[in-house]
Design a protein around this motif. Structure first.
Motif, PDB file in Angstrom:
ATOM      1  N   ASP A  10      41.268  69.615  28.075  1.00 19.82           N
ATOM      2  CA  ASP A  10      40.632  70.000  29.211  1.00 19.82           C
ATOM      3  C   ASP A  10      39.302  68.878  29.873  1.00 19.82           C
ATOM      4  OD1 ASP A  10      41.483  72.493  28.944  1.00 19.82           O
ATOM      5  OD2 ASP A  10      39.895  73.121  27.806  1.00 19.82           O
ATOM      6  N   TYR A  11      38.822  68.077  28.839  1.00 16.90           N
ATOM      7  CA  TYR A  11      38.134  66.775  29.355  1.00 16.90           C
ATOM      8  C   TYR A  11      39.106  66.123  30.292  1.00 16.90           C
ATOM      9  CZ  TYR A  11      35.596  62.508  29.000  1.00 16.90           C
ATOM     10  OH  TYR A  11      35.148  61.340  29.428  1.00 16.90           O
ATOM     11  N   VAL A  12      40.155  65.618  29.956  1.00 12.09           N
ATOM     12  CA  VAL A  12      40.917  64.712  30.645  1.00 12.09           C
ATOM     13  C   VAL A  12      41.428  65.401  32.139  1.00 12.09           C
ATOM     14  CG1 VAL A  12      43.073  63.497  30.759  1.00 12.09           C
ATOM     15  CG2 VAL A  12      41.672  63.235  28.782  1.00 12.09           C
ATOM     16  N   THR A  13      41.832  66.388  31.991  1.00 13.91           N
ATOM     17  CA  THR A  13      42.202  67.214  33.310  1.00 13.91           C
ATOM     18  C   THR A  13      41.037  67.396  34.111  1.00 13.91           C
ATOM     19  OG1 THR A  13      42.128  69.395  32.343  1.00 13.91           O
ATOM     20  CG2 THR A  13      44.347  68.274  32.367  1.00 13.91           C
ATOM     21  N   GLY A  14      39.823  67.416  33.540  1.00  8.10           N
ATOM     22  CA  GLY A  14      38.645  67.778  34.554  1.00  8.10           C
ATOM     23  C   GLY A  14      38.072  66.600  35.021  1.00  8.10           C
ATOM     24  N   SER A  22      32.254  55.110  30.312  1.00  5.77           N
ATOM     25  CA  SER A  22      32.029  56.534  29.896  1.00  5.77           C
ATOM     26  C   SER A  22      33.338  56.887  28.934  1.00  5.77           C
ATOM     27  CB  SER A  22      31.797  57.414  30.924  1.00  5.77           C
ATOM     28  OG  SER A  22      33.019  57.487  31.719  1.00  5.77           O
ATOM     29  N   ILE A  23      34.551  56.640  29.199  1.00  4.82           N
ATOM     30  CA  ILE A  23      35.743  57.206  28.576  1.00  4.82           C
ATOM     31  C   ILE A  23      35.684  56.497  27.191  1.00  4.82           C
ATOM     32  CG2 ILE A  23      38.098  57.031  28.293  1.00  4.82           C
ATOM     33  CD1 ILE A  23      38.364  57.542  31.377  1.00  4.82           C
ATOM     34  N   GLU A  24      35.238  55.220  27.089  1.00  2.97           N
ATOM     35  CA  GLU A  24      35.215  54.422  25.681  1.00  2.97           C
ATOM     36  C   GLU A  24      34.188  55.018  24.839  1.00  2.97           C
ATOM     37  OE1 GLU A  24      35.167  50.172  25.750  1.00  2.97           O
ATOM     38  OE2 GLU A  24      36.719  50.037  27.479  1.00  2.97           O
ATOM     39  N   ALA A  25      33.089  55.416  25.569  1.00  2.68           N
ATOM     40  CA  ALA A  25      31.758  55.763  24.682  1.00  2.68           C
ATOM     41  C   ALA A  25      32.263  57.197  24.156  1.00  2.68           C
ATOM     42  CB  ALA A  25      30.740  56.071  25.461  1.00  2.68           C
ATOM     43  N   PHE A  26      32.992  58.129  24.979  1.00  5.84           N
ATOM     44  CA  PHE A  26      33.417  59.272  24.534  1.00  5.84           C
ATOM     45  C   PHE A  26      34.514  59.170  23.429  1.00  5.84           C
ATOM     46  CE2 PHE A  26      36.877  62.657  24.743  1.00  5.84           C
ATOM     47  CZ  PHE A  26      35.955  63.616  24.273  1.00  5.84           C
ATOM     48  N   ALA A  27      35.345  58.181  23.427  1.00  6.11           N
ATOM     49  CA  ALA A  27      36.356  57.997  22.349  1.00  6.11           C
ATOM     50  C   ALA A  27      35.676  57.412  21.097  1.00  6.11           C
ATOM     51  CB  ALA A  27      37.496  56.869  22.887  1.00  6.11           C
ATOM     52  N   GLN A  55      29.500  69.304  18.179  1.00  5.91           N
ATOM     53  CA  GLN A  55      28.915  68.099  18.538  1.00  5.91           C
ATOM     54  C   GLN A  55      29.665  67.436  19.697  1.00  5.91           C
ATOM     55  OE1 GLN A  55      28.626  65.606  15.102  1.00  5.91           O
ATOM     56  NE2 GLN A  55      26.631  66.256  14.744  1.00  5.91           N
ATOM     57  N   ILE A  56      30.911  67.416  19.407  1.00  7.59           N
ATOM     58  CA  ILE A  56      31.805  67.118  20.567  1.00  7.59           C
ATOM     59  C   ILE A  56      31.801  67.750  21.834  1.00  7.59           C
ATOM     60  CG2 ILE A  56      34.515  66.896  20.870  1.00  7.59           C
ATOM     61  CD1 ILE A  56      34.847  65.934  18.101  1.00  7.59           C
ATOM     62  N   LYS A  57      31.500  69.249  21.741  1.00  7.11           N
ATOM     63  CA  LYS A  57      31.359  69.956  22.858  1.00  7.11           C
ATOM     64  C   LYS A  57      30.305  69.514  23.721  1.00  7.11           C
ATOM     65  CE  LYS A  57      33.632  74.165  21.510  1.00  7.11           C
ATOM     66  NZ  LYS A  57      33.336  75.595  20.976  1.00  7.11           N
ATOM     67  N   GLU A  58      29.030  69.197  22.935  1.00  7.77           N
ATOM     68  CA  GLU A  58      27.901  68.725  23.772  1.00  7.77           C
ATOM     69  C   GLU A  58      28.095  67.360  24.312  1.00  7.77           C
ATOM     70  OE1 GLU A  58      24.801  70.044  24.235  1.00  7.77           O
ATOM     71  OE2 GLU A  58      25.811  72.060  23.185  1.00  7.77           O
ATOM     72  N   GLN A  71      28.896  64.334  29.355  1.00  9.50           N
ATOM     73  CA  GLN A  71      29.769  63.463  30.160  1.00  9.50           C
ATOM     74  C   GLN A  71      29.921  64.111  31.518  1.00  9.50           C
ATOM     75  OE1 GLN A  71      31.383  60.576  29.866  1.00  9.50           O
ATOM     76  NE2 GLN A  71      30.173  60.199  27.780  1.00  9.50           N
ATOM     77  N   ALA A  72      30.073  65.573  31.590  1.00 12.15           N
ATOM     78  CA  ALA A  72      30.352  66.398  32.530  1.00 12.15           C
ATOM     79  C   ALA A  72      29.190  66.442  33.607  1.00 12.15           C
ATOM     80  CB  ALA A  72      30.900  67.753  32.349  1.00 12.15           C
ATOM     81  N   GLU A  73      27.888  66.433  33.162  1.00 11.55           N
ATOM     82  CA  GLU A  73      26.861  66.383  33.809  1.00 11.55           C
ATOM     83  C   GLU A  73      26.680  64.808  34.475  1.00 11.55           C
ATOM     84  OE1 GLU A  73      23.617  67.354  31.155  1.00 11.55           O
ATOM     85  OE2 GLU A  73      24.427  69.458  31.077  1.00 11.55           O
TER      86      GLU A  73
END
Length: 116
Positions: A66-70, A81-86, A105-108, A113-115
């Protein structure tokens, strides 16, 4: 160069530039973003192979998908930001077991990231 040859080359060049501009402006997401989404999700899913199977792992896969398709526009999402997420994902699941607290924690992280 003859006048007729020069005019024909200007017309052809104008058509080529217009076609390239149209493709970049209207088809950029299809040509660049969709393959990029596939590459990102495949890389993240391959890194999750060492996590032990659990319902939380399945939920994590869905969250990542969902994160990637979003990601709507690749130019709004930086590679940092993608590297920080990974990196944060690797840190959280370093023990190869994921529980509900880590999933929250991952949801947060995804929410932050979405904000941005």
């Amino acid at each position: 160069m003859k006048k007729g040859c020069f005019i024909k080359s200007i017309i052809i060049l104008t058509i080529l530039v217009a076609a390239i501009a149209y493709i970049v402006r209207h088809r950029f997401n299809e040509l660049i973003l969709l393959p990029g989404r596939y590459f990102i999700s495949k890389g993240l899913n391959e890194n999750m192979d060492y996590i032990k199977p659990s319902p939380e792992k399945d939920s994590l896969k869905i969250l990542i998908r969902d994160y990637v398709t979003g990601l709507k526009h690749i130019n709004k999402t930086s590679s940092k930001s993608i590297e920080a997420f990974a990196d944060s994902l690797r840190f959280i699941v370093r023990d190869s077991v994921i529980n509900k607290d880590e999933l929250n924690q991952i949801k947060e992280i995804i929410k932050r990231q979405a904000e941005k």
